[in-house]
Structures are given as C-alpha cells and as structure tokens.
Design a protein around this motif. Structure first.
Motif, PDB file in Angstrom:
ATOM      1  N   SER A   5     -63.174  22.974  -4.875  1.00  0.00           N
ATOM      2  CA  SER A   5     -64.514  23.274  -5.398  1.00  0.00           C
ATOM      3  C   SER A   5     -64.593  23.038  -6.904  1.00  0.00           C
ATOM      4  O   SER A   5     -65.650  22.664  -7.417  1.00  0.00           O
ATOM      5  CB  SER A   5     -64.905  24.712  -5.064  1.00  0.00           C
ATOM      6  OG  SER A   5     -63.987  25.639  -5.612  1.00  0.00           O
ATOM      7  N   THR A   6     -63.494  23.246  -7.612  1.00  0.00           N
ATOM      8  CA  THR A   6     -63.467  22.937  -9.049  1.00  0.00           C
ATOM      9  C   THR A   6     -63.650  21.441  -9.274  1.00  0.00           C
ATOM     10  O   THR A   6     -64.388  21.017 -10.168  1.00  0.00           O
ATOM     11  CB  THR A   6     -62.140  23.405  -9.680  1.00  0.00           C
ATOM     12  OG1 THR A   6     -62.018  24.821  -9.534  1.00  0.00           O
ATOM     13  CG2 THR A   6     -62.090  23.058 -11.158  1.00  0.00           C
ATOM     14  N   ILE A   7     -63.007  20.634  -8.447  1.00  0.00           N
ATOM     15  CA  ILE A   7     -63.177  19.181  -8.534  1.00  0.00           C
ATOM     16  C   ILE A   7     -64.628  18.806  -8.229  1.00  0.00           C
ATOM     17  O   ILE A   7     -65.250  18.008  -8.946  1.00  0.00           O
ATOM     18  CB  ILE A   7     -62.224  18.464  -7.555  1.00  0.00           C
ATOM     19  CG1 ILE A   7     -60.768  18.681  -7.975  1.00  0.00           C
ATOM     20  CG2 ILE A   7     -62.541  16.970  -7.495  1.00  0.00           C
ATOM     21  CD1 ILE A   7     -59.754  18.122  -6.977  1.00  0.00           C
ATOM     22  N   GLY A   8     -65.191  19.397  -7.181  1.00  0.00           N
ATOM     23  CA  GLY A   8     -66.562  19.084  -6.797  1.00  0.00           C
ATOM     24  C   GLY A   8     -67.566  19.427  -7.881  1.00  0.00           C
ATOM     25  O   GLY A   8     -68.460  18.641  -8.189  1.00  0.00           O
ATOM     26  N   GLY A   9     -67.407  20.616  -8.490  1.00  0.00           N
ATOM     27  CA  GLY A   9     -68.310  21.011  -9.564  1.00  0.00           C
ATOM     28  C   GLY A   9     -68.195  20.103 -10.769  1.00  0.00           C
ATOM     29  O   GLY A   9     -69.199  19.742 -11.394  1.00  0.00           O
ATOM     30  N   SER A  10     -66.978  19.709 -11.093  1.00  0.00           N
ATOM     31  CA  SER A  10     -66.757  18.815 -12.237  1.00  0.00           C
ATOM     32  C   SER A  10     -67.379  17.446 -11.995  1.00  0.00           C
ATOM     33  O   SER A  10     -67.890  16.815 -12.920  1.00  0.00           O
ATOM     34  CB  SER A  10     -65.257  18.667 -12.500  1.00  0.00           C
ATOM     35  OG  SER A  10     -64.674  19.925 -12.811  1.00  0.00           O
ATOM     36  N   MET A  11     -67.377  16.999 -10.753  1.00  0.00           N
ATOM     37  CA  MET A  11     -67.994  15.710 -10.421  1.00  0.00           C
ATOM     38  C   MET A  11     -69.508  15.753 -10.571  1.00  0.00           C
ATOM     39  O   MET A  11     -70.147  14.724 -10.779  1.00  0.00           O
ATOM     40  CB  MET A  11     -67.609  15.303  -8.995  1.00  0.00           C
ATOM     41  CG  MET A  11     -66.146  14.956  -8.829  1.00  0.00           C
ATOM     42  SD  MET A  11     -65.674  14.669  -7.105  1.00  0.00           S
ATOM     43  CE  MET A  11     -66.555  13.142  -6.753  1.00  0.00           C
ATOM     44  N   MET A  12     -70.088  16.955 -10.483  1.00  0.00           N
ATOM     45  CA  MET A  12     -71.530  17.098 -10.686  1.00  0.00           C
ATOM     46  C   MET A  12     -71.900  17.047 -12.166  1.00  0.00           C
ATOM     47  O   MET A  12     -73.060  16.875 -12.518  1.00  0.00           O
ATOM     48  CB  MET A  12     -72.014  18.428 -10.099  1.00  0.00           C
ATOM     49  CG  MET A  12     -71.988  18.505  -8.590  1.00  0.00           C
ATOM     50  SD  MET A  12     -72.594  20.115  -7.993  1.00  0.00           S
ATOM     51  CE  MET A  12     -74.319  20.074  -8.536  1.00  0.00           C
ATOM     52  N   GLY A  13     -70.913  17.216 -13.040  1.00  0.00           N
ATOM     53  CA  GLY A  13     -71.163  17.214 -14.473  1.00  0.00           C
ATOM     54  C   GLY A  13     -70.483  18.368 -15.178  1.00  0.00           C
ATOM     55  O   GLY A  13     -70.337  18.379 -16.390  1.00  0.00           O
ATOM     56  N   GLY A  14     -70.062  19.346 -14.427  1.00  0.00           N
ATOM     57  CA  GLY A  14     -69.384  20.513 -14.981  1.00  0.00           C
ATOM     58  C   GLY A  14     -69.300  21.572 -13.912  1.00  0.00           C
ATOM     59  O   GLY A  14     -70.167  21.666 -13.030  1.00  0.00           O
ATOM     60  N   ILE A  15     -68.268  22.400 -13.963  1.00  0.00           N
ATOM     61  CA  ILE A  15     -68.053  23.371 -12.896  1.00  0.00           C
ATOM     62  C   ILE A  15     -69.220  24.341 -12.769  1.00  0.00           C
ATOM     63  O   ILE A  15     -69.546  24.825 -11.687  1.00  0.00           O
ATOM     64  CB  ILE A  15     -66.718  24.135 -13.131  1.00  0.00           C
ATOM     65  CG1 ILE A  15     -66.389  25.002 -11.915  1.00  0.00           C
ATOM     66  CG2 ILE A  15     -66.790  24.955 -14.396  1.00  0.00           C
ATOM     67  CD1 ILE A  15     -65.018  25.608 -11.963  1.00  0.00           C
ATOM     68  N   GLY A  16     -69.916  24.608 -13.883  1.00  0.00           N
ATOM     69  CA  GLY A  16     -71.056  25.508 -13.854  1.00  0.00           C
ATOM     70  C   GLY A  16     -72.291  24.911 -13.209  1.00  0.00           C
ATOM     71  O   GLY A  16     -73.301  25.598 -13.028  1.00  0.00           O
ATOM     72  N   MET A  17     -72.236  23.631 -12.847  1.00  0.00           N
ATOM     73  CA  MET A  17     -73.372  22.958 -12.205  1.00  0.00           C
ATOM     74  C   MET A  17     -73.401  23.224 -10.703  1.00  0.00           C
ATOM     75  O   MET A  17     -74.395  22.943 -10.034  1.00  0.00           O
ATOM     76  CB  MET A  17     -73.295  21.455 -12.437  1.00  0.00           C
ATOM     77  CG  MET A  17     -73.414  21.024 -13.883  1.00  0.00           C
ATOM     78  SD  MET A  17     -75.111  20.915 -14.416  1.00  0.00           S
ATOM     79  CE  MET A  17     -75.614  19.400 -13.585  1.00  0.00           C
TER      80      MET A  17
END
Length: 426
Positions: A320-332
């Motif tokens: 999930s950390t990888i997925g959030g980072s791929m959106m632009g940032g983990i907070g996204m």
C-alpha cells in the motif's frame, strides 16, 4: 502570477466546463423531480436571479461559520426532535431523519486541518451529515481510547480520523473495535504526473495477525524473537471479506501476495484459506497467487495488470505504501479499517507535526477517503460530485500543494473545491 488567480481567470472556464459536464451526467441518471425551468416559470422575472445570488451568499456565510455539531452551523431540527411536526415541519422532520451521524476524530499534527477541510467541502456540497467531533481521542492521563469516543464509533458505525501519533493508542483502538482488515484504494488522478503510468487497484491487508501480531520476547541476552501468528479462522475471515468486496465492486481479479516458499506454515495457512474461498467463486472472480517481490515489481512495471491485491499485515503495508507513492505521495491514497462494529476512514498520512498549523498539508487523500465514506452511507450523488470536483481540479488546473511541486496552500485548494461545488448548488 499567484496560482489561485490563475485558477480564477485563465483556467476557470475550462474547470467549470468539465465540472458541469460531469454534473450533467449525474443529473441525467437521477433527474430532479422539479426541474429548474419549471420553477422559474412560476417566479417573476429577475426574482430567480436575485434568489440565486442570495443563495450563493448564504452558502458562503454558512461554510465560514462551521460548528462542531453540524455541517453548516445549526440545523433546522435537533437530533432529539421538536415534538409533533405538522405541515412544513413534517417535511423538515423527514429531512432530519435522512441525515447521517458520523464520528470525526481530529487526530494529531495536521489532523485538525484535514478534518476542517472535510467539513468545509461537505458543507459546500450540502451533504446531510451531523458530525460528532472529538478534538481529544485519548482517555484522561493515559494512552487508552476515550470511552466516549468508543461509544460514538460503535453507535454511529461510521467514522473518519485524522492521523494519530501514538502507535500504542492506534493498536488499542484496533483491538477494541476488532479491525481485522484495512482497504487502500489506489487510483491515478488524471492530470497528476506519474512516471509509473495509471494505477487502479485495491489493496486489502490483514490487521490482526501476521508479523504485526505484536508478540516479541528476548530469548537470551542479545537474541530477540518475533512470533508471526496465522490462524485458519483469521485467514478465512479475511478471504471471505476480500471476495465479498471484489464481487460488490465488480472487480475481476484477486492476487494474493505471499512468501509461502519460505514461511511454509504461516503463509501456507494464509494461502490455503484464500484458495478455499476462491474455489467458491471460480466463475465470478479470477484468482492467482504471486510471491511478494513479484507483486511489488508488477505494481511498478506493469500497473495495469493489478486489480485487487490481498496479503498479510506487513506485506500489505509495503504494497500500500508503493501504491500511494505511485499516486503522487502516500498521503494521496484513501482507505478504511473494517470491523464488525463499523468502518473508520482515513488516509495513509503521518501527523507531520512540523507542518501542523502551517496550512501546507495536501488534503486530497483525506477528501478521497470522505468520498469512500459517503458511498458507504449511500450518499452516492454527493460522493460523485465531490470526486468529480477533485478530478476536475487536477485535470484542468495547475493547483497543487507543495508536496506535489506546487505552491498552493491547503486552504486555497479547499477554497477552489468549494467554489466549484457551491456554483453547482445555485
């Protein structure tokens, strides 16, 4: 030129144009019972225009006077009722019955800024919600969960929480509510640049067992040990949930990430439970298993092949950390914890104490979590309008917070979003 000025001038028409197209699509699916044109016929000329202006002023005034007990200040009817309604009062009473009660936890650091953003956006979208707000989530002089907060969460069954600093407190809440699963929804926002391509997948991870069971001890001085727990009952519960979710959301494929080649008993048990549930849905959902490292590689190199990913606790945290980072940032990345006592929504953002109170946090992930929450509350029209407004800002404007390379503040982003929503209400 200031980014907000750009949005209000050069880009405003494009933004509003797409927003109106999105809104018109929603209206075509659910046409209003009293079309505006028919209402206009029954009013004197000029009155409709003046009334629209007055509504816009009142909406802005209401949003600026948010109170903890309601979306836009005082509601027409209290939650306890006002006796036997009649006439217009009866209509108001029916409207009050349709309002939803949601627990809101401010959290730490940037949390209060995020919860304020949600209240303002829901106000602009006229979402029928009454907030039960908790500025303090801890019990007095301890790291325990506030009894009043627990009562509210169990009573309302739906909550939204800002980031919490204390892992001990979060662990106690998880056990009190029996939050056995966490769902992360990773979807690319058009207009937000990403070197990884478009991702659209859901990550479901265990929250009760696996590496995060929290059982550790010292064997001898200098030698420590962690026990990884995997029960058939816990794995089966998660398997049933993930297949239920995939069918409900019309997802086509479930991929389980594991390391059963190394941890043959624990991960083997987890994998066995998944296969047992998959055998019941052979004609409905495609099922596959992959090693954890292969899943991580596919997320980065072949994001389009991912649909629903499921794993044990620590593996899922990594994915999930990888997925959030791929959106632009983990907070996204929005998400929510699942328990028999309800669901608690949030996004994968840390308290960021150094940013607290500075109006710098990106509210996107938290607002997307709100959209997920509204859909769970069956407020689909409101959810679609907010989601469409967010997507419009990203696609047709340069409005970005600092974490995404822009200069906009949190309040500027929220204000632009509220303007889009308020115009549609008029």
């Amino acid at each position: 030129m200031n980014i907000v000025r750009k949005l209000r001038t050069g880009q405003q028409r494009a933004v509003l144009g797409l927003w109106q197209r999105c809104a018109s699509q929603d209206q075509s699916k659910n046409p209003p019972k009293n079309p505006p044109k028919e209402q206009a016929k029954n009013q004197p000329k000029g009155q409709s225009r003046n009334q629209s202006k007055e509504q816009s002023k009142n909406q802005s005034k209401d949003c600026g006077q948010l109170q903890a007990s309601n979306v836009c200040g005082k509601s027409g009817i209290s939650s306890k009722g006002t006796g036997k309604p009649s006439g217009k009062g009866s209509d108001k009473a029916k409207a009050a019955d349709k309002r939803k009660k949601v627990t809101m936890i401010d959290g730490d650091g940037v949390g209060p800024e995020l919860t304020k953003a949600v209240q303002e956006v829901c106000c602009a979208a006229k979402v029928p919600i009454d907030w039960d707000i908790f500025h303090e989530h801890r019990a007095a002089d301890s790291e325990d969960v506030s009894p009043q907060l627990l009562e509210s969460l169990c009573g309302n069954r739906i909550g939204i929480a800002g980031p919490i600093k204390s892992h001990l407190w979060a662990d106690k809440l998880r056990k009190e509510l029996n939050q056995y699963a966490y769902v992360s929804v990773c979807k690319h926002l058009e207009g937000q640049e990403s070197p990884y391509g478009k991702i659209d997948c859901v990550i479901v991870r265990d929250q009760f067992e696996g590496e995060y069971s929290g059982i550790e001890h010292r064997v001898v001085p200098g030698v420590m040990q962690t026990i990884k727990v995997s029960t058939f009952e816990g794995s089966t519960r998660l398997a049933k949930f993930v297949f239920r979710y995939a069918l409900k959301e019309k997802r086509k494929k479930i991929t389980v990430a594991h390391k059963a080649n190394i941890m043959q008993l624990t991960d083997g048990n987890f994998l066995e439970a998944m296969h047992a549930e998959a055998d019941k849905h052979v004609q409905e959902v495609r099922f596959e298993e992959r090693y954890l490292d292969t899943v991580c590689l596919n997320m980065l190199m072949r994001p389009a092949i991912n649909d629903v990913l499921v794993s044990s606790s620590m593996y899922g945290d990594v994915i999930s950390t990888i997925g959030g980072s791929m959106m632009g940032g983990i907070g996204m990345c929005p998400g929510y914890a699942v328990s028999p006592k309800g669901q608690l929504y949030n996004c994968q953002i840390t308290p960021l104490d150094d940013m607290g109170g500075k109006d710098l946090v990106n509210p996107t992930g938290f607002l997307l979590a709100t959209v997920l929450m509204l859909r769970e509350l069956k407020l689909h029209d409101h959810a679609s309008r907010i989601q469409c407004a967010i997507e419009t800002l990203y696609k047709d404007s340069e409005l970005r917070t600092q974490d995404l390379g822009g200069e906009a503040k949190c309040s500027e982003f929220v204000h632009a979003l509220c303007e889009l929503l308020s115009r549609q209400n008029v």
